[in-house]
Design an enzyme around this catalytic site. Structure first.
Site, PDB file in Angstrom:
ATOM      1  N   SER A  67       0.840  -1.220   0.000  1.00 46.89           N
ATOM      2  CA  SER A  67       0.000   0.000   0.000  1.00 46.89           C
ATOM      3  C   SER A  67       0.866   1.258   0.000  1.00 46.89           C
ATOM      4  O   SER A  67       0.576   2.223  -0.713  1.00 46.89           O
ATOM      5  CB  SER A  67      -0.894   0.016   1.242  1.00 46.89           C
ATOM      6  OG  SER A  67      -1.836  -1.020   1.187  1.00 46.89           O
ATOM      7  N   ARG A  90     -13.593  -6.146 -11.567  1.00 41.36           N
ATOM      8  CA  ARG A  90     -13.787  -5.520 -10.247  1.00 41.36           C
ATOM      9  C   ARG A  90     -14.522  -4.180 -10.351  1.00 41.36           C
ATOM     10  O   ARG A  90     -14.400  -3.466 -11.337  1.00 41.36           O
ATOM     11  CB  ARG A  90     -12.427  -5.381  -9.553  1.00 41.36           C
ATOM     12  CG  ARG A  90     -11.808  -6.757  -9.310  1.00 41.36           C
ATOM     13  CD  ARG A  90     -10.497  -6.691  -8.602  1.00 41.36           C
ATOM     14  NE  ARG A  90     -10.621  -6.118  -7.279  1.00 41.36           N
ATOM     15  CZ  ARG A  90      -9.578  -5.803  -6.518  1.00 41.36           C
ATOM     16  NH1 ARG A  90      -8.351  -5.994  -6.966  1.00 41.36           N
ATOM     17  NH2 ARG A  90      -9.754  -5.301  -5.325  1.00 41.36           N
ATOM     18  N   GLN A 115      -8.727   2.625  -0.896  1.00 41.76           N
ATOM     19  CA  GLN A 115      -8.384   2.969  -2.283  1.00 41.76           C
ATOM     20  C   GLN A 115      -9.263   4.114  -2.768  1.00 41.76           C
ATOM     21  O   GLN A 115      -8.767   5.052  -3.401  1.00 41.76           O
ATOM     22  CB  GLN A 115      -8.574   1.743  -3.184  1.00 41.76           C
ATOM     23  CG  GLN A 115      -7.583   0.637  -2.880  1.00 41.76           C
ATOM     24  CD  GLN A 115      -7.821  -0.614  -3.707  1.00 41.76           C
ATOM     25  OE1 GLN A 115      -8.771  -0.685  -4.490  1.00 41.76           O
ATOM     26  NE2 GLN A 115      -6.971  -1.606  -3.521  1.00 41.76           N
ATOM     27  N   ASP A 135      -7.391  -7.806   4.182  1.00 40.20           N
ATOM     28  CA  ASP A 135      -6.407  -8.601   3.443  1.00 40.20           C
ATOM     29  C   ASP A 135      -5.920  -9.819   4.239  1.00 40.20           C
ATOM     30  O   ASP A 135      -5.294 -10.720   3.677  1.00 40.20           O
ATOM     31  CB  ASP A 135      -5.204  -7.732   3.049  1.00 40.20           C
ATOM     32  CG  ASP A 135      -5.576  -6.714   1.971  1.00 40.20           C
ATOM     33  OD1 ASP A 135      -6.602  -6.925   1.280  1.00 40.20           O
ATOM     34  OD2 ASP A 135      -4.859  -5.717   1.819  1.00 40.20           O
ATOM     35  N   ARG A 188      -3.331 -13.935  -2.493  1.00 38.84           N
ATOM     36  CA  ARG A 188      -3.558 -14.201  -1.063  1.00 38.84           C
ATOM     37  C   ARG A 188      -4.168 -15.587  -0.828  1.00 38.84           C
ATOM     38  O   ARG A 188      -3.988 -16.177   0.231  1.00 38.84           O
ATOM     39  CB  ARG A 188      -4.402 -13.094  -0.441  1.00 38.84           C
ATOM     40  CG  ARG A 188      -3.683 -11.746  -0.486  1.00 38.84           C
ATOM     41  CD  ARG A 188      -4.114 -10.757   0.564  1.00 38.84           C
ATOM     42  NE  ARG A 188      -3.700  -9.413   0.169  1.00 38.84           N
ATOM     43  CZ  ARG A 188      -2.487  -8.888   0.374  1.00 38.84           C
ATOM     44  NH1 ARG A 188      -1.560  -9.598   1.000  1.00 38.84           N
ATOM     45  NH2 ARG A 188      -2.201  -7.676  -0.030  1.00 38.84           N
TER      46      ARG A 188
END
Ligand code: S3P
Length: 436
Positions: free
Chosen positions: A27, A129, A174, A322, A395
């Site tokens: 990030s 997305r 974001q 996350d 992930r």
């Protein structure tokens, strides 16, 4: 660039032990890359994220006129001094939602010479997305964004922007950061309000680059027209990458794992509280602040009696977004299980992470219940090795490599190459700290 599909075989472990210094936080690296690309002067970054995602941010600012010189984790960015040039090609955000959303904010107020629209594209996962969440507020500010059925490709016609006062409908750092980046170039003071405080790296990065950002408990404001100045910084180690190892170490009584120079920003460190609540021993020392980001050493030891169990919901789910896949993946090995709710955002990440976690846990023989906004993973279960489909999601590949360490028999991770999206060193470092 399409990575070659690879499989990784993970055998059960006896213990986790060692000391790690991790690549830079994803990030923070994104934000430094994007702001460094627009700033005046040469930004020098050490320990920049080695993941493909942050390379997408660097490549984008390069197309927009910044000069980027990279040697491994050292990056020099000579910025466009407030004015991006007309791009000669689409801006390829790869798999990176952070690049696409935050760059859109940065471009909304940019009118290159000659006036040229910006086109942002992504890989098939990113192109699924949701992007309406940035289009709507940026349009309110005066920019024209054309989406493709709510998704990328995005075409942005930059325009003179007017500040807005905006409450984010979904908790998203974001989106917040995109609006602050647009606000930096708007007329007036832009305020972003959020019901749940999301990670604040955007605010801290803007300050590091010399902008004034004002905050209250639930809002953040920025005045337009402030110039950015290059910085020198070392990016703290990525806590969301450390999460896989922290969870692994928490599973093995007798484990001992130490991380130096780990990012410990309080808006990111909730995992440490959760692991503590599960019974793990977490020690934090050598705390210091670098460009307003908290950094320190973390030590983890597993509880001799095993992990208890916990329920995660509300604001906690947003703060742990996350880390939820790996927490769910170790849920069967806890005594009382892991219950997750209010995490519907997991369904619109690089994959539908709720569905993939449930499917892969079941492949390993676990009982698990799936909900629209979460999962119930009962504790006290024994898992067996299986073939895992990472679904192109970094992930998921890493979370199930950790679940595999306590399973009986070997596990095959299909799509293991996706780990390189955020953490190319993952499998090598896992080998280094795993005793078999
Ligand atoms: C990120 C915010 C989160 C997170 C992502 C990185 C960021 O996404 O899942 O990996 O750097 O701001 P959302 O803001 O969409 O929740």
């Amino acid at each position: 660039m399409q990575a070659v599909a690879t499989e990784r075989r993970i055998s059960p472990a006896r213990n986790i032990e060692g000391s790690l210094r991790l690549p830079g936080d994803k990030s923070i690296s994104h934000r430094y890359a994007l702001l460094g690309g627009l700033a005046e002067g040469t930004t020098r970054l050490a320990n920049f994220s080695t993941g493909a995602d942050c390379a997408s941010s660097l490549a984008s600012v390069e197309v927009l006129g910044a000069k980027v010189v990279r040697e491994n984790a050292s990056v020099e960015i000579t910025g466009a001094a407030g004015r991006f040039r007309a791009p000669a090609q689409p801006l390829d955000c790869g798999n990176s939602g952070s690049t696409m959303r935050m760059l859109s904010g940065l471009l909304a107020g940019q009118i290159p010479d000659p006036p040229t629209p910006f086109t942002l594209i992504g890989d098939p996962s990113l192109s699924r997305r949701p992007m309406e969440r940035i289009r709507e507020p940026l349009a309110q500010m005066g920019a024209q964004l054309n989406l493709t059925d709510g998704h990328a490709p995005i075409t942005i016609h930059g325009a003179p922007l007017t500040a807005i006062d905006y409450t984010t409908p979904v908790p998203s750092a974001q989106v917040k950061t995109a609006l602050l980046f647009a606000g930096l170039q708007a007329h007036g003071i832009t305020t972003v309000r959020e019901a749940v405080r999301t990670r604040d790296h955007g605010e801290l990065a803007l300050r590091a680059f010399g902008a004034r950002v004002d905050r209250t408990k639930d809002s953040v404001s920025i005045a337009g027209g402030q110039p950015l100045h290059a910085i020198e910084a070392t990016v703290p180690g990525d806590l969301s990458s450390a999460a896989f190892f922290l969870c692994a170490a928490a599973l093995f009584p007798g484990s001992n794992l130490i991380f130096d120079d780990l990012g410990l920003n309080p808006t990111r460190a909730t995992l440490l509280d959760v692991l503590t609540a599960l019974g793990a021993h977490i020690g934090v020392l050598n705390l210091e602040t670098k460009n307003d980001e908290l950094v320190g050493t973390v030590q983890v030891n597993a509880p001799p009696a095993g992990l208890t169990g916990t329920a995660i919901s509300g604001a906690l789910s947003a703060q742990l977004i996350d880390e939820l896949p790996v927490l769910a993946a170790i849920g069967p090995y806890t005594h009382n299980g892991i219950r997750i709710r209010d995490a519907q955002e997991l369904r619109v990440k690089e994959s539908d992470r709720i569905a993939l976690v449930a499917a892969n846990l079941r492949a390993m023989g676990a009982e698990v219940e799936e909900f629209d906004d979460g999962l119930d993973v009962p504790g006290g279960q024994t898992l067996h090795g299986a073939t895992i489909d990472a679904g192109g999601d970094h992930r998921i590949a890493m979370a199930f490599s950790i679940a595999a360490l306590r399973a009986t028999g070997d596990t095959l991770i299909r799509g293991a190459e996706s780990a390189a999206i955020s953490f190319p060193e993952f499998f090598d470092l896992l080998d280094r700290v795993t005793e078999r």
